[in-house]
Enzyme design. Structure first.
Site, mmCIF file in Angstrom:
data_model
loop_
_atom_site.group_PDB
_atom_site.id
_atom_site.type_symbol
_atom_site.label_atom_id
_atom_site.label_comp_id
_atom_site.label_asym_id
_atom_site.label_seq_id
_atom_site.Cartn_x
_atom_site.Cartn_y
_atom_site.Cartn_z
ATOM 1 N N ASP A 27 0.828 -1.209 0.000
ATOM 2 C CA ASP A 27 0.000 0.000 0.000
ATOM 3 C C ASP A 27 0.862 1.258 0.000
ATOM 4 O O ASP A 27 1.937 1.282 0.592
ATOM 5 C CB ASP A 27 -0.900 -0.017 1.237
ATOM 6 N N ASN A 75 -10.504 -2.795 -6.191
ATOM 7 C CA ASN A 75 -9.660 -1.869 -6.958
ATOM 8 C C ASN A 75 -10.210 -1.536 -8.336
ATOM 9 O O ASN A 75 -9.754 -0.577 -8.976
ATOM 10 C CB ASN A 75 -8.240 -2.428 -7.093
#
Length: 247
Positions: A27, A75
């Site tokens: 991330d 996503n």
């Protein structure tokens, strides 16, 4: 026992007591790029290089398994330009992996529903998994179009289908038997889960498998995550007492 120096201190890592399975939520790519006035796609490109470095280093130090969260079921909500860039990077690195796997002997496996990927990417994933069958040892699991809840639901549907067909008995369901319906079947649960970027949440990652994992959070953004950062996480893990609900 080995010593390495971080920016502030010297930390001990016992390479004879490494976690068997490390998982990482990769991330911070977008924030890394934004801090530098770059498009988010630039962060993903650098993050992909970081993945290559950490994946290779995991083999070098003696890990058995490394699982990384590359692309979640959520996503797809991102801007199309960013999604396309991520898929292009995936194509690039899978192509390179196929060329280097014979040399590196790093097994690649995939967790997630790959059917939403392009036919070309699906073919590349299948090819890397086929090559991986030739090797033993260190394995990297890449989570693509993956969600922990989705994985459990898919596993439950597969188990129900087996029960309906007489291949499974509902009365004999156990945690161990149900685990065989998950993407991670035959792979030990992660001992250590690392999340860079300063966020302190699991984000739907390995929900079933992380029941007794140790977590390590760091403010370092994924593109800046280094070998020393991995060792710092392992050093923290080695100081903990894993009781699994006991005393």
């Amino acid at each position: 026992m080995a010593l390495f120096k971080s920016k502030e201190t010297t930390i001990e890592v016992d390479f004879d007591r490494l976690p068997r399975h490390v998982a990482i939520i990769m991330d911070g790519n977008g924030r890394w790029a934004k801090k530098r006035g770059l498009p988010r796609t630039a962060g993903h490109a650098v993050g992909a290089e970081t993945f290559r470095t950490i994946a290779t280093y995991g083999k070098d130090i003696g890990l058995d398994y490394l699982t990384v969260y590359a692309y979640s079921t959520e996503n797809w909500k991102r801007p199309l330009e960013e999604v396309n860039a991520i898929m292009a990077l995936l194509k690039k690195y899978l192509g390179e992996a196929i060329e280097t796997m014979e040399k590196d002997h790093i097994k690649l496996n995939f967790f997630g529903d790959l059917t939403r990927l392009s036919p070309e990417l699906q073919t590349l994933c299948a090819e890397t998994q086929e090559i991986s069958k030739r090797y033993e040892g260190y394995q990297v699991n890449v989570c693509l179009n993956y969600g922990g809840r989705d994985e459990i639901i898919r596993g439950m549907k597969a188990w129900q289908a087996d029960c309906a067909a007489g291949r499974a008995d509902p009365a004999e369901l156990t945690e161990a038997s149900f685990s065989q319906y998950l993407y991670s079947k035959d792979i030990p649960d992660p001992d250590l889960i690392i999340r860079p970027s300063g966020e302190i949440r699991t984000s739907n990652f390995l929900l079933w498998q992380s029941a007794y994992a140790e977590f390590y959070f760091t403010d370092v953004l994924w593109p800046d995550f280094s070998k020393d950062d991995l060792l710092a996480a392992i050093a923290s893990y080695q100081k903990r007492s894993r009781r699994y609900g006991g005393v």
